[in-house]
Design a protein around this motif. Structure first.
Motif, PDB file in Angstrom:
ATOM      1  N   ASP A 103      -7.248  20.569   4.316  1.00 30.37           N
ATOM      2  CA  ASP A 103      -7.989  21.014   3.137  1.00 30.37           C
ATOM      3  C   ASP A 103      -7.081  21.068   1.908  1.00 30.37           C
ATOM      4  O   ASP A 103      -7.542  20.881   0.775  1.00 30.37           O
ATOM      5  N   ASP A 104      -5.792  21.343   2.135  1.00 32.93           N
ATOM      6  CA  ASP A 104      -4.821  21.382   1.043  1.00 32.93           C
ATOM      7  C   ASP A 104      -4.274  20.002   0.698  1.00 32.93           C
ATOM      8  O   ASP A 104      -3.396  19.874  -0.161  1.00 32.93           O
ATOM      9  N   ASN A 105      -4.777  18.959   1.396  1.00 31.43           N
ATOM     10  CA  ASN A 105      -4.332  17.572   1.163  1.00 31.43           C
ATOM     11  C   ASN A 105      -2.838  17.391   1.418  1.00 31.43           C
ATOM     12  O   ASN A 105      -2.181  16.585   0.762  1.00 31.43           O
ATOM     13  N   LEU A 106      -2.324  18.143   2.393  1.00 27.64           N
ATOM     14  CA  LEU A 106      -0.921  18.010   2.761  1.00 27.64           C
ATOM     15  C   LEU A 106      -0.732  17.111   3.979  1.00 27.64           C
ATOM     16  O   LEU A 106       0.343  16.532   4.155  1.00 27.64           O
ATOM     17  N   VAL A 107      -1.755  17.002   4.822  1.00 34.10           N
ATOM     18  CA  VAL A 107      -1.652  16.192   6.035  1.00 34.10           C
ATOM     19  C   VAL A 107      -2.958  15.442   6.259  1.00 34.10           C
ATOM     20  O   VAL A 107      -4.000  15.773   5.672  1.00 34.10           O
ATOM     21  N   SER A 108      -2.871  14.436   7.114  1.00 32.83           N
ATOM     22  CA  SER A 108      -4.080  13.750   7.578  1.00 32.83           C
ATOM     23  C   SER A 108      -3.985  13.645   9.095  1.00 32.83           C
ATOM     24  O   SER A 108      -2.888  13.538   9.653  1.00 32.83           O
ATOM     25  N   SER A 109      -5.130  13.704   9.746  1.00 31.49           N
ATOM     26  CA  SER A 109      -5.172  13.640  11.204  1.00 31.49           C
ATOM     27  C   SER A 109      -6.106  12.523  11.634  1.00 31.49           C
ATOM     28  O   SER A 109      -7.180  12.333  11.050  1.00 31.49           O
ATOM     29  N   ARG A 110      -5.679  11.789  12.681  1.00 36.60           N
ATOM     30  CA  ARG A 110      -6.523  10.743  13.258  1.00 36.60           C
ATOM     31  C   ARG A 110      -6.475  10.859  14.775  1.00 36.60           C
ATOM     32  O   ARG A 110      -5.418  11.206  15.338  1.00 36.60           O
ATOM     33  N   PRO A 111      -7.600  10.586  15.435  1.00 35.50           N
ATOM     34  CA  PRO A 111      -7.618  10.658  16.898  1.00 35.50           C
ATOM     35  C   PRO A 111      -6.539   9.784  17.513  1.00 35.50           C
ATOM     36  O   PRO A 111      -6.342   8.635  17.099  1.00 35.50           O
ATOM     37  N   ARG A 112      -5.799  10.341  18.443  1.00 38.73           N
ATOM     38  CA  ARG A 112      -4.751   9.651  19.198  1.00 38.73           C
ATOM     39  C   ARG A 112      -3.559   9.235  18.335  1.00 38.73           C
ATOM     40  O   ARG A 112      -2.614   8.647  18.833  1.00 38.73           O
ATOM     41  N   ALA A 113      -3.618   9.520  17.020  1.00 38.96           N
ATOM     42  CA  ALA A 113      -2.493   9.177  16.140  1.00 38.96           C
ATOM     43  C   ALA A 113      -1.745  10.420  15.690  1.00 38.96           C
ATOM     44  O   ALA A 113      -0.681  10.313  15.078  1.00 38.96           O
ATOM     45  N   GLY A 114      -2.302  11.589  15.960  1.00 42.05           N
ATOM     46  CA  GLY A 114      -1.628  12.816  15.583  1.00 42.05           C
ATOM     47  C   GLY A 114      -1.862  13.193  14.134  1.00 42.05           C
ATOM     48  O   GLY A 114      -2.752  12.681  13.464  1.00 42.05           O
ATOM     49  N   THR A 115      -1.025  14.097  13.634  1.00 45.22           N
ATOM     50  CA  THR A 115      -1.137  14.624  12.275  1.00 45.22           C
ATOM     51  C   THR A 115       0.096  14.234  11.478  1.00 45.22           C
ATOM     52  O   THR A 115       1.220  14.483  11.898  1.00 45.22           O
ATOM     53  N   MET A 116      -0.113  13.608  10.322  1.00 49.26           N
ATOM     54  CA  MET A 116       0.981  13.079   9.509  1.00 49.26           C
ATOM     55  C   MET A 116       0.976  13.735   8.138  1.00 49.26           C
ATOM     56  O   MET A 116      -0.084  13.992   7.555  1.00 49.26           O
ATOM     57  N   VAL A 117       2.176  13.994   7.607  1.00 52.79           N
ATOM     58  CA  VAL A 117       2.321  14.510   6.255  1.00 52.79           C
ATOM     59  C   VAL A 117       2.053  13.378   5.274  1.00 52.79           C
ATOM     60  O   VAL A 117       2.596  12.274   5.417  1.00 52.79           O
ATOM     61  N   VAL A 118       1.213  13.633   4.288  1.00 50.31           N
ATOM     62  CA  VAL A 118       0.825  12.594   3.339  1.00 50.31           C
ATOM     63  C   VAL A 118       1.335  12.936   1.946  1.00 50.31           C
ATOM     64  O   VAL A 118       1.602  14.094   1.624  1.00 50.31           O
ATOM     65  N   ALA A 119       1.469  11.906   1.113  1.00 50.13           N
ATOM     66  CA  ALA A 119       1.931  12.091  -0.261  1.00 50.13           C
ATOM     67  C   ALA A 119       0.770  12.563  -1.117  1.00 50.13           C
ATOM     68  O   ALA A 119      -0.360  12.099  -0.982  1.00 50.13           O
ATOM     69  N   ARG A 120       1.073  13.485  -2.008  1.00 48.78           N
ATOM     70  CA  ARG A 120       0.075  13.914  -2.979  1.00 48.78           C
ATOM     71  C   ARG A 120       0.142  12.994  -4.182  1.00 48.78           C
ATOM     72  O   ARG A 120       1.199  12.473  -4.542  1.00 48.78           O
ATOM     73  N   ASP A 121      -1.004  12.773  -4.817  1.00 44.68           N
ATOM     74  CA  ASP A 121      -1.035  11.917  -5.997  1.00 44.68           C
ATOM     75  C   ASP A 121      -0.157  12.507  -7.090  1.00 44.68           C
ATOM     76  O   ASP A 121      -0.259  13.691  -7.402  1.00 44.68           O
ATOM     77  N   ALA A 122       0.707  11.686  -7.657  1.00 42.28           N
ATOM     78  CA  ALA A 122       1.570  12.120  -8.757  1.00 42.28           C
ATOM     79  C   ALA A 122       0.961  11.692 -10.079  1.00 42.28           C
ATOM     80  O   ALA A 122       0.551  10.557 -10.249  1.00 42.28           O
ATOM     81  N   SER A 123       0.958  12.600 -11.023  1.00 43.99           N
ATOM     82  CA  SER A 123       0.396  12.299 -12.333  1.00 43.99           C
ATOM     83  C   SER A 123       0.999  13.244 -13.360  1.00 43.99           C
ATOM     84  O   SER A 123       1.338  14.383 -13.045  1.00 43.99           O
ATOM     85  N   ASN A 124       1.118  12.800 -14.587  1.00 42.69           N
ATOM     86  CA  ASN A 124       1.568  13.678 -15.656  1.00 42.69           C
ATOM     87  C   ASN A 124       0.413  14.467 -16.240  1.00 42.69           C
ATOM     88  O   ASN A 124       0.596  15.263 -17.144  1.00 42.69           O
ATOM     89  N   SER A 125      -0.783  14.223 -15.767  1.00 45.08           N
ATOM     90  CA  SER A 125      -1.952  14.974 -16.209  1.00 45.08           C
ATOM     91  C   SER A 125      -2.517  15.711 -15.016  1.00 45.08           C
ATOM     92  O   SER A 125      -2.888  15.090 -14.023  1.00 45.08           O
ATOM     93  N   TYR A 126      -2.580  17.031 -15.099  1.00 44.74           N
ATOM     94  CA  TYR A 126      -3.064  17.835 -13.986  1.00 44.74           C
ATOM     95  C   TYR A 126      -4.547  18.113 -14.159  1.00 44.74           C
ATOM     96  O   TYR A 126      -4.966  18.712 -15.154  1.00 44.74           O
ATOM     97  N   ALA A 127      -5.354  17.668 -13.213  1.00 42.52           N
ATOM     98  CA  ALA A 127      -6.766  18.023 -13.178  1.00 42.52           C
ATOM     99  C   ALA A 127      -6.916  19.119 -12.137  1.00 42.52           C
ATOM    100  O   ALA A 127      -6.671  18.907 -10.960  1.00 42.52           O
ATOM    101  N   GLN A 128      -7.283  20.317 -12.578  1.00 41.33           N
ATOM    102  CA  GLN A 128      -7.284  21.468 -11.694  1.00 41.33           C
ATOM    103  C   GLN A 128      -8.696  22.010 -11.541  1.00 41.33           C
ATOM    104  O   GLN A 128      -9.426  22.178 -12.504  1.00 41.33           O
ATOM    105  N   GLU A 129      -9.077  22.276 -10.314  1.00 43.56           N
ATOM    106  CA  GLU A 129     -10.378  22.844 -10.036  1.00 43.56           C
ATOM    107  C   GLU A 129     -10.214  24.266  -9.547  1.00 43.56           C
ATOM    108  O   GLU A 129      -9.117  24.712  -9.243  1.00 43.56           O
ATOM    109  N   VAL A 130     -11.324  25.002  -9.482  1.00 44.38           N
ATOM    110  CA  VAL A 130     -11.299  26.348  -8.944  1.00 44.38           C
ATOM    111  C   VAL A 130     -10.710  26.295  -7.543  1.00 44.38           C
ATOM    112  O   VAL A 130     -11.050  25.435  -6.737  1.00 44.38           O
TER     113      VAL A 130
END
Length: 252
Positions: free
Chosen positions: A61-88
């Motif tokens: 939910d925090d967009n820090l990892v992704s999980s796939r069946p039989r592939a486990g859980t991997m740390v993923v890169a967050r989108d880098a940008s000089n403009s921050y779009a922030q939601e509640v």
């Protein structure tokens, strides 16, 4: 090896998620790395598979990892940008948000709050706080995202020794080192015009419109643990908020 997690009053999966999140932010599990298997995490934390799955769901939910069946859980890169779009967001979401840009410290010292600083931070005049100030940038970008000021309660000032090696948000360190819980974050946004000094820091023209976001972090004891002030050039910041109608609410 078993690791003690939190207190009996805490939700176990949140404590597991917090520990793994901190390890991701600190680079123990870098982008592209596989997290331990569910079975290994169960053994490490002494919790059930359900608890581990809930913790991993929180990280997804925090967009820090992704999980796939039989592939486990991997740390993923967050989108880098000089403009921050922030939601509640929830307090836990602030972890991922703050991890999206690196913080370069320019000063780190105890300060006594004078009238000017009291107006700027909302802190009581005459009190002492650890002030940590610097610039936040996305990856290797030259143009800064914002100027960031942290004001930490002197009771928790020991975290200042860790900040040169710490790349993520500060409030989880306070929680982990002192056993307190941040239960509320009050946020205010104000418009301002960049002074000469601020304009030079943010690499904009003097007089440019800017937005100042101030967050006050409060513990379960009602104590202010931290105040953060982020100042963004208006052109590099966008704030999005979704409002939902409560059932039975009259139209406005």
């Amino acid at each position: 090896m078993s690791t003690e997690v939190g207190t009996p009053a805490d939700h176990r999966y949140l404590q597991v998620a917090r520990t793994l999140r901190k390890e991701i932010v600190d680079g123990v599990y870098p982008v592209g790395a596989q997290l331990p298997t569910e079975h290994e995490l169960c053994d490490r934390f002494g919790v059930s598979r359900y608890t581990v799955r809930e913790a991993l769901r929180r990280l997804r939910d925090d967009n820090l990892v992704s999980s796939r069946p039989r592939a486990g859980t991997m740390v993923v890169a967050r989108d880098a940008s000089n403009s921050y779009a922030q939601e509640v967001m929830s307090i836990d979401d602030l972890l991922a948000f703050a991890a999206g840009a690196r913080f370069a410290i320019e000063s780190n010292a105890m300060v006594t709050v004078d009238d000017r600083l009291a107006a700027h931070t909302g802190l009581p005049a005459g009190t002492q706080w650890l002030a940590v100030c610097g610039i936040r940038r996305s990856d290797d970008a030259e143009v800064p995202v914002c100027r960031t000021e942290y004001y930490l309660n002197r009771s928790f000032a020991a975290v200042g020794r860790l900040l040169q090696r710490h790349t993520g948000p500060i409030f989880p360190l306070i929680e982990d080192l002192f056993g307190v819980s941040i239960v509320a974050v009050h946020q205010e946004i104000a418009a301002l015009v960049a002074t000469d000094a601020l304009a030079e820091t943010l690499m904009v023209e003097p007089g440019t419109a800017a937005l100042e976001m101030r967050r006050t972090y409060t513990t379960s004891d009602g104590e202010i643990a931290q105040v953060t002030v982020n100042t963004h050039p208006a052109s590099r910041f966008r704030y999005a908020m979704t409002m939902r109608r409560v059932k039975g609410e009259a139209g406005a």
